[in-house]
Structure formats: structure tokens, C-alpha cells
Design a protein around this motif. Structure first.
Motif, PDB file in Angstrom:
ATOM      1  N   THR A 159       0.836  -1.201   0.000  1.00 54.10           N
ATOM      2  CA  THR A 159       0.000   0.000   0.000  1.00 54.10           C
ATOM      3  C   THR A 159       0.868   1.247   0.000  1.00 54.10           C
ATOM      4  O   THR A 159       1.922   1.292   0.651  1.00 54.10           O
ATOM      5  N   TYR A 160       0.395   2.284  -0.705  1.00 56.07           N
ATOM      6  CA  TYR A 160       1.017   3.608  -0.703  1.00 56.07           C
ATOM      7  C   TYR A 160      -0.005   4.638  -0.238  1.00 56.07           C
ATOM      8  O   TYR A 160      -1.182   4.558  -0.625  1.00 56.07           O
ATOM      9  N   SER A 161       0.433   5.581   0.582  1.00 49.42           N
ATOM     10  CA  SER A 161      -0.501   6.535   1.181  1.00 49.42           C
ATOM     11  C   SER A 161       0.094   7.940   1.177  1.00 49.42           C
ATOM     12  O   SER A 161       1.311   8.113   1.237  1.00 49.42           O
ATOM     13  N   ILE A 162      -0.800   8.927   1.142  1.00 43.17           N
ATOM     14  CA  ILE A 162      -0.461  10.341   1.330  1.00 43.17           C
ATOM     15  C   ILE A 162      -1.286  10.839   2.507  1.00 43.17           C
ATOM     16  O   ILE A 162      -2.516  10.722   2.489  1.00 43.17           O
ATOM     17  N   ILE A 163      -0.621  11.375   3.522  1.00 42.78           N
ATOM     18  CA  ILE A 163      -1.298  11.790   4.746  1.00 42.78           C
ATOM     19  C   ILE A 163      -1.012  13.256   5.017  1.00 42.78           C
ATOM     20  O   ILE A 163       0.077  13.756   4.723  1.00 42.78           O
ATOM     21  N   ALA A 164      -2.011  13.958   5.577  1.00 45.86           N
ATOM     22  CA  ALA A 164      -1.875  15.350   5.993  1.00 45.86           C
ATOM     23  C   ALA A 164      -2.120  15.430   7.493  1.00 45.86           C
ATOM     24  O   ALA A 164      -3.131  14.917   7.989  1.00 45.86           O
ATOM     25  N   GLN A 165      -1.193  16.057   8.229  1.00 45.27           N
ATOM     26  CA  GLN A 165      -1.339  16.203   9.672  1.00 45.27           C
ATOM     27  C   GLN A 165      -2.197  17.431   9.941  1.00 45.27           C
ATOM     28  O   GLN A 165      -1.751  18.562   9.813  1.00 45.27           O
ATOM     29  N   VAL A 166      -3.448  17.230  10.293  1.00 45.05           N
ATOM     30  CA  VAL A 166      -4.409  18.327  10.437  1.00 45.05           C
ATOM     31  C   VAL A 166      -4.578  18.768  11.880  1.00 45.05           C
ATOM     32  O   VAL A 166      -5.228  19.789  12.143  1.00 45.05           O
ATOM     33  N   ALA A 167      -4.046  18.034  12.842  1.00 43.96           N
ATOM     34  CA  ALA A 167      -4.152  18.373  14.261  1.00 43.96           C
ATOM     35  C   ALA A 167      -2.916  17.803  14.963  1.00 43.96           C
ATOM     36  O   ALA A 167      -2.185  17.001  14.384  1.00 43.96           O
ATOM     37  N   PRO A 168      -2.657  18.231  16.225  1.00 44.96           N
ATOM     38  CA  PRO A 168      -1.446  17.758  16.907  1.00 44.96           C
ATOM     39  C   PRO A 168      -1.257  16.254  16.920  1.00 44.96           C
ATOM     40  O   PRO A 168      -0.152  15.769  16.854  1.00 44.96           O
ATOM     41  N   ILE A 199      -9.720   5.994   2.238  1.00 43.11           N
ATOM     42  CA  ILE A 199      -9.295   7.062   3.129  1.00 43.11           C
ATOM     43  C   ILE A 199      -8.988   6.443   4.488  1.00 43.11           C
ATOM     44  O   ILE A 199      -9.533   5.398   4.844  1.00 43.11           O
ATOM     45  N   TYR A 200      -8.099   7.088   5.241  1.00 40.76           N
ATOM     46  CA  TYR A 200      -7.778   6.549   6.555  1.00 40.76           C
ATOM     47  C   TYR A 200      -7.403   7.671   7.517  1.00 40.76           C
ATOM     48  O   TYR A 200      -7.082   8.803   7.110  1.00 40.76           O
ATOM     49  N   LEU A 201      -7.449   7.364   8.791  1.00 38.04           N
ATOM     50  CA  LEU A 201      -7.114   8.276   9.876  1.00 38.04           C
ATOM     51  C   LEU A 201      -5.977   7.670  10.691  1.00 38.04           C
ATOM     52  O   LEU A 201      -5.921   6.451  10.891  1.00 38.04           O
ATOM     53  N   ARG A 202      -5.091   8.533  11.174  1.00 37.90           N
ATOM     54  CA  ARG A 202      -4.000   8.079  12.045  1.00 37.90           C
ATOM     55  C   ARG A 202      -3.964   8.954  13.293  1.00 37.90           C
ATOM     56  O   ARG A 202      -3.915  10.178  13.202  1.00 37.90           O
ATOM     57  N   PHE A 203      -3.971   8.294  14.456  1.00 37.02           N
ATOM     58  CA  PHE A 203      -3.888   8.977  15.740  1.00 37.02           C
ATOM     59  C   PHE A 203      -2.539   8.620  16.366  1.00 37.02           C
ATOM     60  O   PHE A 203      -2.262   7.450  16.620  1.00 37.02           O
ATOM     61  N   GLY A 204      -1.712   9.618  16.633  1.00 36.32           N
ATOM     62  CA  GLY A 204      -0.395   9.366  17.206  1.00 36.32           C
ATOM     63  C   GLY A 204       0.473  10.596  17.132  1.00 36.32           C
ATOM     64  O   GLY A 204       0.052  11.653  16.658  1.00 36.32           O
ATOM     65  N   LEU A 205       1.724  10.470  17.612  1.00 36.72           N
ATOM     66  CA  LEU A 205       2.647  11.592  17.605  1.00 36.72           C
ATOM     67  C   LEU A 205       2.990  12.021  16.190  1.00 36.72           C
ATOM     68  O   LEU A 205       2.997  11.221  15.257  1.00 36.72           O
ATOM     69  N   LEU A 206       3.311  13.301  16.055  1.00 32.92           N
ATOM     70  CA  LEU A 206       3.717  13.841  14.758  1.00 32.92           C
ATOM     71  C   LEU A 206       5.107  13.382  14.384  1.00 32.92           C
ATOM     72  O   LEU A 206       5.851  12.838  15.191  1.00 32.92           O
ATOM     73  N   ARG A 207       5.473  13.634  13.147  1.00 29.48           N
ATOM     74  CA  ARG A 207       6.836  13.411  12.698  1.00 29.48           C
ATOM     75  C   ARG A 207       7.412  14.723  12.193  1.00 29.48           C
ATOM     76  O   ARG A 207       6.699  15.587  11.697  1.00 29.48           O
ATOM     77  N   THR A 208       8.734  14.855  12.307  1.00 31.71           N
ATOM     78  CA  THR A 208       9.396  16.031  11.778  1.00 31.71           C
ATOM     79  C   THR A 208       9.523  15.916  10.267  1.00 31.71           C
ATOM     80  O   THR A 208       9.150  14.914   9.666  1.00 31.71           O
ATOM     81  N   GLY A 260       4.658  21.137  16.790  1.00 31.11           N
ATOM     82  CA  GLY A 260       4.008  20.591  15.615  1.00 31.11           C
ATOM     83  C   GLY A 260       4.912  20.599  14.411  1.00 31.11           C
ATOM     84  O   GLY A 260       5.935  21.262  14.372  1.00 31.11           O
ATOM     85  N   ARG A 261       4.530  19.820  13.412  1.00 26.25           N
ATOM     86  CA  ARG A 261       5.289  19.790  12.169  1.00 26.25           C
ATOM     87  C   ARG A 261       5.138  21.131  11.486  1.00 26.25           C
ATOM     88  O   ARG A 261       4.058  21.553  11.133  1.00 26.25           O
ATOM     89  N   SER A 262       6.232  21.819  11.306  1.00 35.83           N
ATOM     90  CA  SER A 262       6.174  23.176  10.781  1.00 35.83           C
ATOM     91  C   SER A 262       5.910  23.178   9.285  1.00 35.83           C
ATOM     92  O   SER A 262       6.317  22.281   8.556  1.00 35.83           O
ATOM     93  N   ARG A 263       5.221  24.217   8.843  1.00 31.27           N
ATOM     94  CA  ARG A 263       4.971  24.374   7.425  1.00 31.27           C
ATOM     95  C   ARG A 263       6.224  24.923   6.741  1.00 31.27           C
ATOM     96  O   ARG A 263       7.009  25.634   7.347  1.00 31.27           O
TER      97      ARG A 263
END
Length: 221
Positions: A149-158, A185-194, A206-209
Motif C-alpha cells: 500500500t502507498y498513502s499520502i497523509i496530511a497532519q491536520v491536528a497535533p 481514506i484513513y485516519l491516524r492517531f499518534g505523535l507527529l513526525r518532523t 508541531g510539524r512546521s509548514r
């Protein structure tokens, strides 16, 4: 004159001895230990090849796919799949166990699968992930299930990410063999990544823009 000199030397000796005793007393005090995070426990800031898998300190994550649909002909009830995964994050790698179903029909389409997900690339709040999995479908044949599987994820909250996923399921047993392509579509709950993929040490970081390059803002805007 001699008497004044002797008094000065005596005062200097007594004061120095008191300071030395104070310094020794300070060294006997228990020094506060710095707060250790998973980042400091399991990852070297100098060389990622020195990273260790500290399972006890690794944070827990949850990933769920509430909706995914197979390509091809068929009833929607036979083409929709769902699953939920729980595991632990080790910097750029997630190791987890996934439980789900291959259709919405109330029959033996449940499966259990071990999954390895790696954070491949990051840009701002967006990340690209790749997943490899293997498990078993609880049908009459006891089919082997393999996943890529290949995925594209957007961190929308902490601690929340929303992503799009596409991949392949391969099912095989002694009598049957099939492959299915799916999108979902999928959801991920956990710590952010740099931006380098490593886990952040704190919740508030948070992951900076990315910095925008272009014309500067005018005064008052």
C-alpha cells in the motif's frame, strides 16, 4: 601593620574554608534528572544508524480505514473493506496489527494482519507512507493475505492525520488465487513526525509548514 596583615590572612583562610564546605554540600545534593522522551531514549541526533528500537518507550498509534473500495465489477457490499490497526511507532517506522473485513456481508471475510509502515517522504504537513503486510483471512480455505500500500497523509491536528491510500491485496490458498486493487481514506492517531520523518519530542512542537519563497508581505497585511 603586622597585626593587620595577620587578621587579613586569617579572615581569608576562614572564608575560603566556608566556601569549600558549601561547594561540597552542593555536590551531595541529588541533581534533577532531565525529562526523557522517546526521541532522547531511542534515537541518536548525530547518526540515524545508531537508532535502537526501544519497545517500552515507543509511543502507541492507531490507524483506521473506515472506507476503502475495490476496483472492478460487483455489488458495493462485496467491494467495500474496513480495518483498524494498533501498534507502536519507532521514529519513521510503524509496527502494528490490523484487524478488518473484506466486505460488508456478515460472513467469514474477517482477517488479521501484521503491518509495517514506513514514512518515506515529508513536506510540511504532508507525508508519504509505504506499507507492507501479511496475514490470514478467516474463510473456509484459510487464505493467505499479502498487502502492498502507498498513502499520502496530511497532519491536520497535533495528534491526528487524514490520508488517501491505494494498494493491492493478494489472496491465495490451495484452491483459489485472486488479487484486488483498492482506494480509500484513513485516519491516524499518534505523535507527529518532523520533516526528516522522526518523531517529535513534545506535543506542542508541531510539524512546521515550509517557508514560502516569494514577494514579501506589504506593511499592514
Amino acid at each position: 601593620m603586622l597585626r593587620v596583615l595577620l587578621l587579613t590572612v586569617t579572615a581569608w583562610y576562614v572564608g575560603g574554608k566556608a566556601l569549600a564546605q558549601t561547594a561540597n554540600a552542593d555536590t551531595t545534593r541529588k541533581q534533577p534528572t532531565p525529562l526523557q522522551t522517546y526521541h532522547s531514549l531511542s534515537r541518536s541526533s548525530e547518526d540515524s544508524t545508531r537508532s535502537i528500537f526501544n519497545f517500552k518507550a515507543a509511543p502507541i498509534y492507531v490507524r483506521t480505514t473506515p472506507f476503502s473500495i475495490y476496483t472492478g465489477a460487483g455489488s458495493p457490499r462485496d467491494r467495500i473493506a474496513q480495518n483498524i490497526e494498533i501498534g507502536k511507532s519507532f521514529n519513521v517506522i510503524d509496527l502494528g496489527i490490523s484487524f478488518g473485513r473484506n466486505s460488508l456481508r456478515p460472513d467469514t471475510t474477517l482477517f488479521l494482519e501484521g503491518r509495517v509502515t514506513m514514512d518515506v517522504a515529508n513536506y510540511g504537513i504532508f507525508a508519504n507512507e509505504m506499507t507492507i503486510g501479511a496475514g490470514r483471512v478467516f474463510d473456509k480455505q484459510g487464505s493467505l493475505m499479502l498487502e502492498l500500500t502507498y498513502s499520502i497523509i496530511a497532519q491536520v491536528a497535533p495528534k491526528l492525520g487524514i490520508g488517501l491510500t491505494t494498494g493491492y491485496y493478494d489472496f491465495s490458498s490451495e484452491q483459489t488465487d485472486s488479487s484486488k486493487t483498492f482506494y480509500g481514506i484513513y485516519l491516524r492517531f499518534g505523535l507527529l513526525r518532523t520533516d526528516s520523518g522522526g518523531l517529535l519530542g513534545g506535543i506542542m512542537r508541531g510539524r512546521s509548514r515550509p517557508v514560502r519563497v516569494g514577494r514579501p508581505h506589504r506593511h499592514g497585511r
